[in-house]
Enzyme design. Structure first.
Site, PDB file in Angstrom:
ATOM      1  N   SER A  98      38.504   9.893  23.112  1.00 28.92           N
ATOM      2  CA  SER A  98      39.646   9.004  22.894  1.00 28.92           C
ATOM      3  C   SER A  98      40.288   9.130  21.517  1.00 28.92           C
ATOM      4  O   SER A  98      41.464   8.839  21.363  1.00 28.92           O
ATOM      5  CB  SER A  98      39.238   7.558  23.142  1.00 28.92           C
ATOM      6  OG  SER A  98      38.191   7.212  22.284  1.00 28.92           O
ATOM      7  N   HIS A 102      39.718   7.701  29.927  1.00 25.93           N
ATOM      8  CA  HIS A 102      40.989   8.106  29.324  1.00 25.93           C
ATOM      9  C   HIS A 102      41.720   9.167  30.135  1.00 25.93           C
ATOM     10  O   HIS A 102      42.498   9.942  29.577  1.00 25.93           O
ATOM     11  CB  HIS A 102      40.758   8.593  27.885  1.00 25.93           C
ATOM     12  CG  HIS A 102      40.562   7.449  26.949  1.00 25.93           C
ATOM     13  ND1 HIS A 102      41.591   6.650  26.530  1.00 25.93           N
ATOM     14  CD2 HIS A 102      39.452   6.946  26.384  1.00 25.93           C
ATOM     15  CE1 HIS A 102      41.133   5.717  25.736  1.00 25.93           C
ATOM     16  NE2 HIS A 102      39.841   5.858  25.633  1.00 25.93           N
ATOM     17  N   LYS A 139      42.773   0.550  31.794  1.00 23.39           N
ATOM     18  CA  LYS A 139      43.734   1.336  31.011  1.00 23.39           C
ATOM     19  C   LYS A 139      44.898   1.726  31.938  1.00 23.39           C
ATOM     20  O   LYS A 139      45.710   0.876  32.251  1.00 23.39           O
ATOM     21  CB  LYS A 139      43.045   2.543  30.368  1.00 23.39           C
ATOM     22  CG  LYS A 139      41.933   2.118  29.381  1.00 23.39           C
ATOM     23  CD  LYS A 139      41.426   3.283  28.573  1.00 23.39           C
ATOM     24  CE  LYS A 139      40.121   2.956  27.868  1.00 23.39           C
ATOM     25  NZ  LYS A 139      40.238   1.977  26.779  1.00 23.39           N
TER      26      LYS A 139
HETATM   27  C1  LIG Z   1      35.597   6.473  27.147  1.00 25.10           C
HETATM   28  C2  LIG Z   1      35.513   4.998  27.363  1.00 25.10           C
HETATM   29  N1  LIG Z   1      34.554   4.523  28.162  1.00 25.10           N
HETATM   30  C3  LIG Z   1      34.443   3.191  28.396  1.00 25.10           C
HETATM   31  C4  LIG Z   1      35.296   2.283  27.833  1.00 25.10           C
HETATM   32  C5  LIG Z   1      35.132   0.832  28.121  1.00 25.10           C
HETATM   33  O1  LIG Z   1      35.993   0.460  29.141  1.00 25.10           O
HETATM   34  P1  LIG Z   1      36.145  -1.079  29.530  1.00 25.10           P
HETATM   35  O2  LIG Z   1      37.213  -1.634  28.660  1.00 25.10           O
HETATM   36  O3  LIG Z   1      36.494  -1.078  30.987  1.00 25.10           O
HETATM   37  O4  LIG Z   1      34.817  -1.714  29.282  1.00 25.10           O
HETATM   38  C6  LIG Z   1      36.322   2.729  27.005  1.00 25.10           C
HETATM   39  C7  LIG Z   1      37.252   1.766  26.381  1.00 25.10           C
HETATM   40  O5  LIG Z   1      37.735   1.908  25.296  1.00 25.10           O
HETATM   41  C8  LIG Z   1      36.432   4.122  26.756  1.00 25.10           C
HETATM   42  O6  LIG Z   1      37.387   4.601  25.943  1.00 25.10           O
END
Ligand SMILES: Cc1ncc(COP(=O)(O)O)c(C=O)c1O
Length: 341
Positions: A124, A152, A183
């Site tokens: 990210s 992402h 997202k």
């Molecule tokens: C790669 C990744 N995995 C998991 C998450 C967590 O997602 P959630 O907001 O659904 O808990 C994020 C959120 O920033 C993320 O960027």
């Protein structure tokens, strides 16, 4: 919801959304969580024990790291995106690892029983796409499973929006996919794990965030189904997102900004040439805000020292005029702060 899924917290909307996600990824089954953080948190310890190994990219998301911490499997961390480092780790796990907790016990290391390679589909901070083709090849060579967190990428990367897995040409070859509904897929909240039915069944029996926490609200389940409807009805939104991204990336490069190359709508604008990069990133973000552009500056410890940046996220909802306005603001602030000439 009044209770967790297995008591009385399951509605037909949850089942429909799970089926929808399985159909989208062409997987056998799916399990919902209230977030992807929970999906990752409840994954590893449900599937693996002390005799197993997890081979994990050094820059994986915090939720993967925490999920791994909760699990007794042996951890092998490979250098970020470095495929020979990944191969070394796989060899080590296959050759033998010390699984005997008691220091007095003088026993030989044993080869890992099961190995899982864990990676973000897209990292990210840089918008960098994992080399899933090579990861899958190495997994086949060393008889390992592959787990990809595609938070992402779900909904927009790949021809039909099936993320880094589709983009990398490995649809059907990734054993476990986790992702967020918070997202691109509506942006409220919710997460899931999708894959083989045996894996999902085990998670339904053992995964603690699923067993001991309410799932996503029916309203969000319905909204997520609607988001999948939109996605499957037309390619318009994806095409607009990619066109907006191309325009923004291209124009920013032409203006002279230092951006990490790529195709992802996450666009990191770097300040690598400047000693005071962390301060500059914050000043830049503040000045952009005064120009009506909201963009956040990231600096150590969120990113490594010397890698401060402004991270822009392009959306399909941005109009051509809005992209233009953002570019004008970047050019003005960039010249004022002497980041570009
Ligand atoms: C790669 C990744 N995995 C998991 C998450 C967590 O997602 P959630 O907001 O659904 O808990 C994020 C959120 O920033 C993320 O960027």
């Amino acid at each position: 919801m009044a209770s967790v899924r297995f008591i009385c917290g399951t509605q037909s909307l949850h089942k429909r959304l799970e089926e929808r996600i399985s159909a989208f990824y062409e997987t056998e089954d799916t399990i919902l969580y209230s977030s992807c953080f929970d999906a990752n948190g409840g994954l590893f310890e449900s599937l693996l024990g002390a005799e197993d190994a997890i081979v994990t990219d050094a820059l994986n998301h915090a939720s993967i790291i925490d999920g791994i911490r909760l699990c007794k499997a042996k951890r092998f961390i490979y250098e970020h995106a470095n495929m020979s480092s990944l191969e070394d780790a796989l060899k080590k796990a296959r050759e033998g690892m010390d699984i005997w907790d008691s220091p007095g016990l003088d026993k030989e290391p044993v080869p890992a029983r099961n190995i899982i390679i864990a990676t973000d589909g897209v990292f990210s901070m840089d918008g960098e796409i994992a080399n899933l083709k090579r990861i899958v090849e190495l997994a086949n060579t060393y008889d390992a499973l592959v787990m990809v967190d595609d938070s992402h990428a779900t909904g927009f990367l790949g021809k039909k929006g099936r993320g880094s897995i589709e983009y990398g040409g490995v649809l059907g070859q990734v054993d476990i996919i986790t992702s967020t509904l918070g997202k691109a897929m509506g942006g409220a909240s919710g997460g899931f794990t999708t894959g083989r039915k045996e894996v999902i069944e085990l998670l339904r029996q053992k995964s603690r965030p699923y067993l001991f926490s309410n799932t996503l609200t029916p309203a969000i389940a319905a909204a997520s189904i609607a988001a999948f409807d939109l996605l499957e009805k037309s390619d318009d939104l994806r095409e607009r997102l990619m066109a907006n991204t191309e325009r923004f990336r291209g124009e920013m490069t032409r203006l002279g900004f230092d951006i990490i190359p790529g195709i992802h709508p996450i666009v990191p604008i770097m300040f690598r040439k400047f000693e005071n990069d962390a301060v500059l990133a914050q000043e830049f973000a503040k000045a952009l805000y005064e120009e009506g552009i909201y963009a956040v500056g990231f600096f150590f410890p969120v990113v490594p020292k010397g890698a401060a940046r402004i991270r822009i996220q392009i959306s399909a909802a941005h109009t051509a005029e809005q992209i233009e306005r953002a570019l004008t603001a970047f050019a003005k602030v960039g010249r004022n702060l002497k980041v570009i000439s």
